[in-house]
Scaffold this motif. Structure first.
Motif, PDB file in Angstrom:
ATOM      1  N   ARG A 196       0.555  -1.175  -0.088  1.00  0.00           N
ATOM      2  CA  ARG A 196      -0.163   0.081   0.140  1.00  0.00           C
ATOM      3  C   ARG A 196       0.970   0.975  -0.191  1.00  0.00           C
ATOM      4  O   ARG A 196       0.259   2.434   0.920  1.00  0.00           O
ATOM      5  N   VAL A 197       1.677   1.109  -1.002  1.00  0.00           N
ATOM      6  CA  VAL A 197       2.732   2.758  -1.263  1.00  0.00           C
ATOM      7  C   VAL A 197       3.272   2.226  -2.876  1.00  0.00           C
ATOM      8  O   VAL A 197       3.562   1.587  -3.159  1.00  0.00           O
ATOM      9  N   ALA A 198       2.761   4.137  -2.782  1.00  0.00           N
ATOM     10  CA  ALA A 198       3.475   3.862  -4.502  1.00  0.00           C
ATOM     11  C   ALA A 198       4.542   4.708  -4.472  1.00  0.00           C
ATOM     12  O   ALA A 198       4.669   5.975  -4.003  1.00  0.00           O
ATOM     13  N   VAL A 199       5.875   4.363  -4.734  1.00  0.00           N
ATOM     14  CA  VAL A 199       7.039   4.732  -5.115  1.00  0.00           C
ATOM     15  C   VAL A 199       7.074   5.726  -6.157  1.00  0.00           C
ATOM     16  O   VAL A 199       7.422   5.128  -7.148  1.00  0.00           O
ATOM     17  N   VAL A 200       7.387   7.246  -6.233  1.00  0.00           N
ATOM     18  CA  VAL A 200       7.836   8.372  -7.493  1.00  0.00           C
ATOM     19  C   VAL A 200       8.728   8.890  -6.961  1.00  0.00           C
ATOM     20  O   VAL A 200       9.390   9.804  -6.643  1.00  0.00           O
ATOM     21  N   GLY A 201      10.113   8.336  -7.647  1.00  0.00           N
ATOM     22  CA  GLY A 201      11.099   9.182  -7.928  1.00  0.00           C
ATOM     23  C   GLY A 201      12.166   8.719  -6.267  1.00  0.00           C
ATOM     24  O   GLY A 201      11.952   7.487  -5.877  1.00  0.00           O
ATOM     25  N   ASP A 202      11.931   9.662  -5.142  1.00  0.00           N
ATOM     26  CA  ASP A 202      12.695   9.801  -4.028  1.00  0.00           C
ATOM     27  C   ASP A 202      11.176  10.085  -2.661  1.00  0.00           C
ATOM     28  O   ASP A 202      11.353   9.474  -1.532  1.00  0.00           O
ATOM     29  N   GLY A 203       9.951  10.232  -3.366  1.00  0.00           N
ATOM     30  CA  GLY A 203       8.586   9.677  -2.628  1.00  0.00           C
ATOM     31  C   GLY A 203       8.247   8.718  -2.611  1.00  0.00           C
ATOM     32  O   GLY A 203       8.168   7.731  -3.128  1.00  0.00           O
ATOM     33  N   ARG A 204       7.412   8.740  -1.341  1.00  0.00           N
ATOM     34  CA  ARG A 204       7.015   7.648  -1.099  1.00  0.00           C
ATOM     35  C   ARG A 204       5.328   8.395  -0.823  1.00  0.00           C
ATOM     36  O   ARG A 204       5.956   8.632   0.584  1.00  0.00           O
ATOM     37  N   TYR A 205       4.440   7.536  -1.010  1.00  0.00           N
ATOM     38  CA  TYR A 205       3.159   7.792  -1.187  1.00  0.00           C
ATOM     39  C   TYR A 205       1.727   6.715  -1.179  1.00  0.00           C
ATOM     40  O   TYR A 205       2.333   5.857  -1.510  1.00  0.00           O
ATOM     41  N   PRO A 206       1.949   6.564   0.334  1.00  0.00           N
ATOM     42  CA  PRO A 206       0.082   5.566   0.723  1.00  0.00           C
ATOM     43  C   PRO A 206      -0.510   5.423   0.105  1.00  0.00           C
ATOM     44  O   PRO A 206      -1.489   6.856  -0.810  1.00  0.00           O
ATOM     45  N   VAL A 207      -0.782   4.002  -0.009  1.00  0.00           N
ATOM     46  CA  VAL A 207      -1.980   4.373  -0.912  1.00  0.00           C
ATOM     47  C   VAL A 207      -3.428   3.982  -0.318  1.00  0.00           C
ATOM     48  O   VAL A 207      -3.628   3.404   0.431  1.00  0.00           O
ATOM     49  N   ASP A 208      -4.724   4.136   0.060  1.00  0.00           N
ATOM     50  CA  ASP A 208      -5.698   4.223   0.371  1.00  0.00           C
ATOM     51  C   ASP A 208      -6.113   2.488   1.430  1.00  0.00           C
ATOM     52  O   ASP A 208      -6.709   2.014   2.081  1.00  0.00           O
ATOM     53  N   GLY A 209      -5.986   1.485   0.051  1.00  0.00           N
ATOM     54  CA  GLY A 209      -6.614   0.494  -0.267  1.00  0.00           C
ATOM     55  C   GLY A 209      -5.851  -0.932  -0.901  1.00  0.00           C
ATOM     56  O   GLY A 209      -4.456  -0.352  -1.209  1.00  0.00           O
ATOM     57  N   ASP A 210      -6.282  -1.222  -0.642  1.00  0.00           N
ATOM     58  CA  ASP A 210      -5.476  -2.416  -1.361  1.00  0.00           C
ATOM     59  C   ASP A 210      -5.716  -3.284  -2.823  1.00  0.00           C
ATOM     60  O   ASP A 210      -5.290  -3.947  -2.992  1.00  0.00           O
ATOM     61  N   THR A 211      -6.736  -2.984  -3.550  1.00  0.00           N
ATOM     62  CA  THR A 211      -7.274  -2.701  -4.199  1.00  0.00           C
ATOM     63  C   THR A 211      -6.088  -2.832  -5.844  1.00  0.00           C
ATOM     64  O   THR A 211      -5.400  -1.325  -5.526  1.00  0.00           O
ATOM     65  N   TRP A 212      -6.538  -3.605  -6.949  1.00  0.00           N
ATOM     66  CA  TRP A 212      -5.344  -2.543  -7.956  1.00  0.00           C
ATOM     67  C   TRP A 212      -6.104  -1.399  -8.307  1.00  0.00           C
ATOM     68  O   TRP A 212      -5.453  -0.667  -8.520  1.00  0.00           O
ATOM     69  N   SER A 213      -7.341  -1.386  -8.060  1.00  0.00           N
ATOM     70  CA  SER A 213      -7.831   0.080  -9.232  1.00  0.00           C
ATOM     71  C   SER A 213      -7.004   1.575  -7.778  1.00  0.00           C
ATOM     72  O   SER A 213      -6.450   2.248  -7.998  1.00  0.00           O
ATOM     73  N   ASP A 214      -6.363   1.179  -6.560  1.00  0.00           N
ATOM     74  CA  ASP A 214      -6.649   1.653  -5.210  1.00  0.00           C
ATOM     75  C   ASP A 214      -5.401   2.152  -5.476  1.00  0.00           C
ATOM     76  O   ASP A 214      -4.849   3.528  -5.759  1.00  0.00           O
ATOM     77  N   TYR A 215      -4.505   0.868  -6.035  1.00  0.00           N
ATOM     78  CA  TYR A 215      -2.521   0.896  -5.639  1.00  0.00           C
ATOM     79  C   TYR A 215      -2.450   1.615  -7.383  1.00  0.00           C
ATOM     80  O   TYR A 215      -2.086   2.632  -7.744  1.00  0.00           O
ATOM     81  N   ARG A 216      -3.304   1.317  -7.960  1.00  0.00           N
ATOM     82  CA  ARG A 216      -2.256   2.830  -9.666  1.00  0.00           C
ATOM     83  C   ARG A 216      -3.481   3.683  -9.709  1.00  0.00           C
ATOM     84  O   ARG A 216      -2.089   4.031 -10.502  1.00  0.00           O
ATOM     85  N   ARG A 217      -4.566   4.105  -9.279  1.00  0.00           N
ATOM     86  CA  ARG A 217      -5.075   5.324  -9.364  1.00  0.00           C
ATOM     87  C   ARG A 217      -3.781   6.954  -8.254  1.00  0.00           C
ATOM     88  O   ARG A 217      -3.422   7.537  -8.958  1.00  0.00           O
TER      89      ARG A 217
END
Length: 547
Positions: A196-217
């Motif tokens: 439940r975390v999206a990593v973009v460059g040096d940033g780590r961003y929490p994801v609200d849920g664990d579905t594919w829709s949650d993560y990809r959005r």
């Protein structure tokens, strides 16, 4: 003088005449060259293009544009003669803006060629913007693997950033074609989804849920901000980035499009309104009304950010091609993007363009009227990031039944009549909101799928509620006969102070001031009755009244 002297005098005279002729020929050639390449000569040529002049005069309400893909730049804009032909084609067909693409399918268009084409079109009086199509960017996605990328992959993110930095150094406005999504489910993506975390460059961003829709959005939003918008604006502080959403609105969330958050982040949005020919074996299956529905729905979300619609000639006939233009215009678009320059020169393209050219004056007239009128209708509730479940495209098909829909992304608490489908289940407050709407006594249309899923939570047996029998197959709605349609529409239209009798495949669009449009998508004439007035709509034709 003698015969020899006379011959020399004649020869000298002939040489003088030859030199004069050479100078005249050189002047003519220079004038011809100027006619091809000088802005002044282009302006004179434009005076001979009445459609282009008309299109320029109506551009405040609506304009037509065309995309030159990166491959078109290479193949059709690399020489002065190529650019001349492209300008001539645009003049002939009423196109007043061009989009010149910097990247597509692992190909980077050459900087010098892009700049020269941009310069020539600007000099001729066109608006010019850039474009990027994010296909074959880096690591392949596990879904749509031939074109789409894995944006969890950091090297792919870095390449994406370099593409937009390149484009921002060339253009002040850049559109992203509708391949900007992901379906990747590789081990790297799956681990990030579970964490439940999206990593973009040096940033780590929490994801609200664990579905594919949650993560990809969350991933695509953060990639947009960190790898597209931020870097492009650092290169060119004036740049505006347009995200173009595809025509498959019921699949957005699953593939990473978040129309609420991304619309807020980007400078502008664009809408895919391509529906093509419903019966085409490869490209068919999308009801024509869908172009109107998605244009109005995303227009409601984007407001002033919403620029226009985009359609193509794939799997079309001249009739269905022009229908795409009509739906785009009726949907309130301020621009119609024609995809793409080379594609419109092959297959059905030339015939489609000829039909559009003939229809363009009328389309521009209608666009001016649409811009000054407000649509009214049966509210069709589709929350952002909804899931279609068993009713994908149900609103697109419902519009083919003569229901004048008013797409909305917020619950229509104050509307006179409304339609609800399984998409509404994405609203966590739906049960209470819908129960209140039903209790108000207003005409309510619910799909059978939604009624089944709300069983025991909302009383949908009230007399003001109709159940639309979709049976998990929205396409089946096209089989309804006219008596059933007339009965279903009657109470919904009564709330709008209208009556309508028509067969299946005839769409109704209502606007304020009692203005209306009726369009017949059938291959035979349709006898209809609107507000007690009978009329016949020709096959694939439309009629309208503006007040």
């Amino acid at each position: 003088m003698g015969r020899a002297g006379a011959f020399c005098l004649s020869l000298a005279r002939d040489r003088r005449q030859f030199r004069v002729m050479k100078r005249c020929l050189a002047a003519v050639m220079a004038m011809q060259l100027c006619a091809w390449s000088c802005p002044a000569a282009d302006a004179a040529a434009g005076a001979q293009q009445p459609l282009w002049a008309l299109a320029q005069s109506r551009a405040d309400a609506h304009r037509f544009s065309v995309l030159f893909t990166a491959q078109d730049v290479r193949d059709s804009l690399s020489s002065e003669a190529d650019i001349d032909r492209a300008i001539g084609w645009c003049l002939e067909n009423g196109v007043t803006r061009v989009y010149i693409e910097a990247y597509r399918g692992a190909y980077w268009a050459e900087r010098a060629t892009l700049l020269r084409a941009k310069e020539r079109f600007l000099a001729r009086g066109f608006l010019v913007s850039g474009c990027v199509t994010t296909t074959q960017v880096g690591k392949r996605s596990t879904g749509w693997s031939e074109e789409i990328s894995c944006y969890t992959d950091q090297p792919t993110q870095e390449k994406l950033q370099s593409i937009f930095e390149y484009a921002a150094g060339l253009f002040d406005e850049i559109m992203i074609d509708d391949f900007y999504f992901t379906e990747c489910a590789c081990p790297e993506c799956d681990a990030a989804r579970k964490a439940r975390v999206a990593v973009v460059g040096d940033g780590r961003y929490p994801v609200d849920g664990d579905t594919w829709s949650d993560y990809r959005r969350e991933l695509m939003l953060r990639v947009s901000m960190g790898r597209v918008l931020g870097p492009a604006r650092r290169v060119n502080p004036r740049v505006r980035i347009i995200i173009k959403y595809p025509n498959w609105h019921d699949r957005f969330a699953q593939r990473g499009y978040d129309v609420a958050s991304e619309t807020a982040a980007f400078d502008r949005i664009w809408v895919g309104t391509e529906t093509r020919d419903f019966n085409d074996p490869r490209w068919g299956g999308l009801p024509a009304y869908g172009g109107y529905f998605i244009m109005r729905w995303l227009g409601g979300i984007g407001g002033d950010k919403c620029g226009g619609g985009w359609f193509d000639s794939l799997g079309t006939t001249p009739h269905t091609y022009v229908e795409q233009a009509r739906q785009t215009v009726l949907g309130g678009a301020r621009e119609s993007m024609l995809f793409n320059y080379s594609g419109l020169h092959r297959g059905p393209g030339p015939d489609d363009v000829a039909a559009l050219r003939a229809a363009m004056p009328e389309l521009l007239d209608v666009a001016a009227q649409v811009a000054s009128h407000r649509p009214v209708g049966v509210a069709a509730y589709n929350p952002p990031n909804s899931q279609p479940l068993d009713e994908a495209l149900v609103f697109d098909f419902a519009g083919m039944l003569g229901l004048p829909l008013a797409p909305c992304h917020r619950f229509p608490a104050n509307e006179p009549a409304a339609m609800f489908s399984e998409q509404a289940l994405s609203d966590p407050n739906l049960a209470g909101e819908l129960a209140e709407f039903v209790r108000s006594g207003r005409p309510t249309l619910v799909t059978d799928g939604l009624k089944d899923r709300l069983k025991g939570t909302v009383d949908l047996d009230a007399p003001n509620v109709q159940v639309l029998a979709v049976n998990g197959k929205p396409r089946s709605l096209l089989q309804w006969d006219q008596p059933a349609l007339d009965a279903m529409r009657r109470p919904l239209l009564a709330a709008l102070h209208a009556t309508f009798r028509a067969p299946n495949g005839v769409a109704l669009y209502l606007f304020n001031s009692n203005s209306w449009v009726v369009e017949n998508f059938n291959d035979q004439p349709a006898s209809v009755e609107l507000n007690g007035e009978p009329m016949t709509i020709e096959a694939r034709g439309w009629r309208y009244l503006w007040r």
